[in-house]
Design a protein around this motif. Structure first.
Motif, PDB file in Angstrom:
ATOM      1  N   UNK A 267       0.839  -1.212   0.000  1.00 24.54           N
ATOM      2  CA  UNK A 267       0.000   0.000   0.000  1.00 24.54           C
ATOM      3  C   UNK A 267       0.875   1.264   0.000  1.00 24.54           C
ATOM      4  N   UNK A 268       1.893   1.261   0.850  1.00 23.31           N
ATOM      5  CA  UNK A 268       2.772   2.439   0.920  1.00 23.31           C
ATOM      6  C   UNK A 268       3.478   2.685  -0.411  1.00 23.31           C
ATOM      7  N   UNK A 269       3.971   1.601  -1.031  1.00 20.55           N
ATOM      8  CA  UNK A 269       4.637   1.746  -2.335  1.00 20.55           C
ATOM      9  C   UNK A 269       3.649   2.233  -3.398  1.00 20.55           C
ATOM     10  N   UNK A 270       2.418   1.691  -3.343  1.00 20.22           N
ATOM     11  CA  UNK A 270       1.381   2.096  -4.306  1.00 20.22           C
ATOM     12  C   UNK A 270       1.058   3.568  -4.189  1.00 20.22           C
ATOM     13  N   UNK A 271       0.887   4.054  -2.936  1.00 22.27           N
ATOM     14  CA  UNK A 271       0.582   5.480  -2.722  1.00 22.27           C
ATOM     15  C   UNK A 271       1.718   6.343  -3.249  1.00 22.27           C
TER      16      UNK A 271
ATOM     17  N   UNK B  63       3.868   5.626  -5.599  1.00 22.47           N
ATOM     18  CA  UNK B  63       3.868   5.562  -7.066  1.00 22.47           C
ATOM     19  C   UNK B  63       2.772   6.457  -7.655  1.00 22.47           C
ATOM     20  N   UNK B  64       1.586   6.428  -7.013  1.00 23.54           N
ATOM     21  CA  UNK B  64       0.475   7.279  -7.483  1.00 23.54           C
ATOM     22  C   UNK B  64       0.841   8.755  -7.411  1.00 23.54           C
ATOM     23  N   UNK B  65       1.429   9.157  -6.293  1.00 25.66           N
ATOM     24  CA  UNK B  65       1.809  10.561  -6.115  1.00 25.66           C
ATOM     25  C   UNK B  65       2.802  10.972  -7.203  1.00 25.66           C
ATOM     26  N   UNK B  66       3.821  10.147  -7.419  1.00 28.53           N
ATOM     27  CA  UNK B  66       4.838  10.453  -8.438  1.00 28.53           C
ATOM     28  C   UNK B  66       4.174  10.542  -9.825  1.00 28.53           C
ATOM     29  N   UNK B  67       3.283   9.598 -10.105  1.00 29.63           N
ATOM     30  CA  UNK B  67       2.634   9.551 -11.420  1.00 29.63           C
ATOM     31  C   UNK B  67       1.771  10.791 -11.669  1.00 29.63           C
ATOM     32  N   UNK B  68       0.986  11.178 -10.640  1.00 33.06           N
ATOM     33  CA  UNK B  68       0.109  12.355 -10.788  1.00 33.06           C
ATOM     34  C   UNK B  68       0.945  13.617 -10.982  1.00 33.06           C
ATOM     35  N   UNK B  69       2.004  13.753 -10.191  1.00 31.60           N
ATOM     36  CA  UNK B  69       2.860  14.945 -10.308  1.00 31.60           C
ATOM     37  C   UNK B  69       3.476  15.007 -11.705  1.00 31.60           C
ATOM     38  N   UNK B  70       3.976  13.855 -12.193  1.00 27.92           N
ATOM     39  CA  UNK B  70       4.597  13.825 -13.515  1.00 27.92           C
ATOM     40  C   UNK B  70       3.589  14.201 -14.599  1.00 27.92           C
ATOM     41  N   UNK B  71       2.365  13.677 -14.471  1.00 26.46           N
ATOM     42  CA  UNK B  71       1.335  13.981 -15.462  1.00 26.46           C
ATOM     43  C   UNK B  71       1.011  15.469 -15.464  1.00 26.46           C
ATOM     44  N   UNK B  72       0.879  16.052 -14.277  1.00 26.52           N
ATOM     45  CA  UNK B  72       0.573  17.475 -14.180  1.00 26.52           C
ATOM     46  C   UNK B  72       1.674  18.321 -14.803  1.00 26.52           C
ATOM     47  N   UNK B  73       2.909  17.857 -14.636  1.00 23.63           N
ATOM     48  CA  UNK B  73       4.028  18.644 -15.165  1.00 23.63           C
ATOM     49  C   UNK B  73       4.162  18.527 -16.668  1.00 23.63           C
TER      50      UNK B  73
END
Lengths: 153, 183
Positions: free
Chosen positions: A123-127, A129-139
């Motif tokens: 769960x911690x790794x998934x969260x 990864x999600x944060x990194x993915x969302x930030x990258x997409x926004x950028x």
């Protein structure tokens, strides 16, 4: 089949962006080809129709309220930035403090089954990864122009 | 007092909100109509054009006062509108609500009744076909026909060569011509 040069001449003449030489060239081409004459006439018909159309005006109140709406959006954007920024810092500090403590107690407690330990780590790794993915997409996503594809520059 | 855009930009960059408000008031009509041409919906065009001004306010430090404000603003507005179109699955339906955003200019009223009827029918078909055009073609046509820009100005707004603008205009008009010819 009408070539690109002729089509560009038709556009330039219709939109009054032609030189006297352009007009002469198009007239000569039209005199020599029925296809060019027909296409020119066809495009003229469209130009005539669109030139008698205009924007529909909104009500006067729309303009009266316009700047105030922009101002409100600006103000709310700042408010949201403050709320989100503060929340993000609080959440980051909380996680920084809580996660190591939670992991220590989870792994030091021998009564916890291995499956629970694995699930918590997943769960911690998934969260993360999600944060990194969302930030990258926004950028990156908002910087893409849908017209970039196939346009020669 | 008639202040030019450059002075208003400098004042806005120094924190003068009223100066930015004057810039907004000066360009709001063009902004709204540009957005209407791109998204085809009054409410959304209002919202998007205002949102673009709000973003412009936050990015005002990056404006070059020596360059035209509206051209800079249009890049923000255009991006917002295309993102909006991309994100709305129902955009075609919204655009096809009948081209209500266009109207006939008053000279049409002076025509003979049969000619007037013919013109109205042509306008109805044009408005419907305009809504179905690919975004890039519609943008080129709107900038030319309804904003009255020159090819080089359209090219600068769209970030494309003049030849591309002309070919998009041709393609757009060919679509409209087909709509006029359909029975």
């Amino acid at each position: 089949m009408i070539d690109d040069r002729t089509l560009a001449l038709i556009m330039a003449v219709l939109d009054d962006e032609h030189s006297p030489e352009d007009l002469k060239e198009l007239e000569d081409l039209a005199a020599a080809s029925a296809e060019v004459r027909d296409e020119w006439r066809r495009q003229q018909r469209v130009k005539e129709a669109t030139s008698t159309m205009a924007w529909r005006e909104p009500t006067a109140e729309t303009w009266d309220r316009y700047w105030m709406s922009v101002y409100n959006k600006t103000e709310r954007k700042i408010a949201w930035l403050l709320v989100l920024g503060g929340s993000f810092v609080l959440a980051a500090v909380g996680l920084w403090e809580a996660v190591p403590h939670m992991l220590r107690s989870l792994f030091n407690d021998s009564s916890q089954p291995v499956s629970v330990r694995i699930a918590v780590v997943a769960i911690l790794l998934g969260v993360l990864l999600l944060v990194v993915s969302v930030i990258r997409e926004q950028l990156t996503a908002n910087r893409k122009d849908p017209y970039d594809k196939g346009v020669s520059r | 007092m008639n202040v030019d855009d450059a002075e208003l930009i400098v004042r806005a960059q120094a924190g003068d909100t009223e100066a930015f408000g004057m810039l907004v008031t000066r360009h709001m009509r063009q902004a709204y109509f540009s957005a209407v041409g791109l998204v085809g919906s009054r409410e959304d065009a209002l919202d998007l054009s205002q949102e673009a001004f709000a973003r412009a306010f936050h990015a005002r430090k990056t404006i070059d006062p020596a360059r035209p404000f509206y051209a800079w603003y249009y890049t923000i507005l255009r991006r917002l509108c295309f993102n909006w179109l991309r994100d709305r699955r129902s955009r075609r339906e919204r655009l096809q609500q009948g081209g209500w955003w266009l109207e006939e200019v008053s000279l049409a009223a002076m025509d003979a009744p049969d000619r007037d009827l013919e013109r109205r029918e042509a306008h109805r078909r044009i408005a419907g076909a305009l809504a179905k055009l690919p975004d890039a073609e519609r943008e080129a046509l709107v900038l030319k026909e309804f904003e009255g820009l020159k090819y080089r100005e359209i090219a600068a707004r769209m970030g494309t060569p003049i030849g591309t603008v002309m070919s998009r205009l041709y393609s757009a008009r060919a679509h409209l011509a087909k709509a006029l010819e359909e029975q």
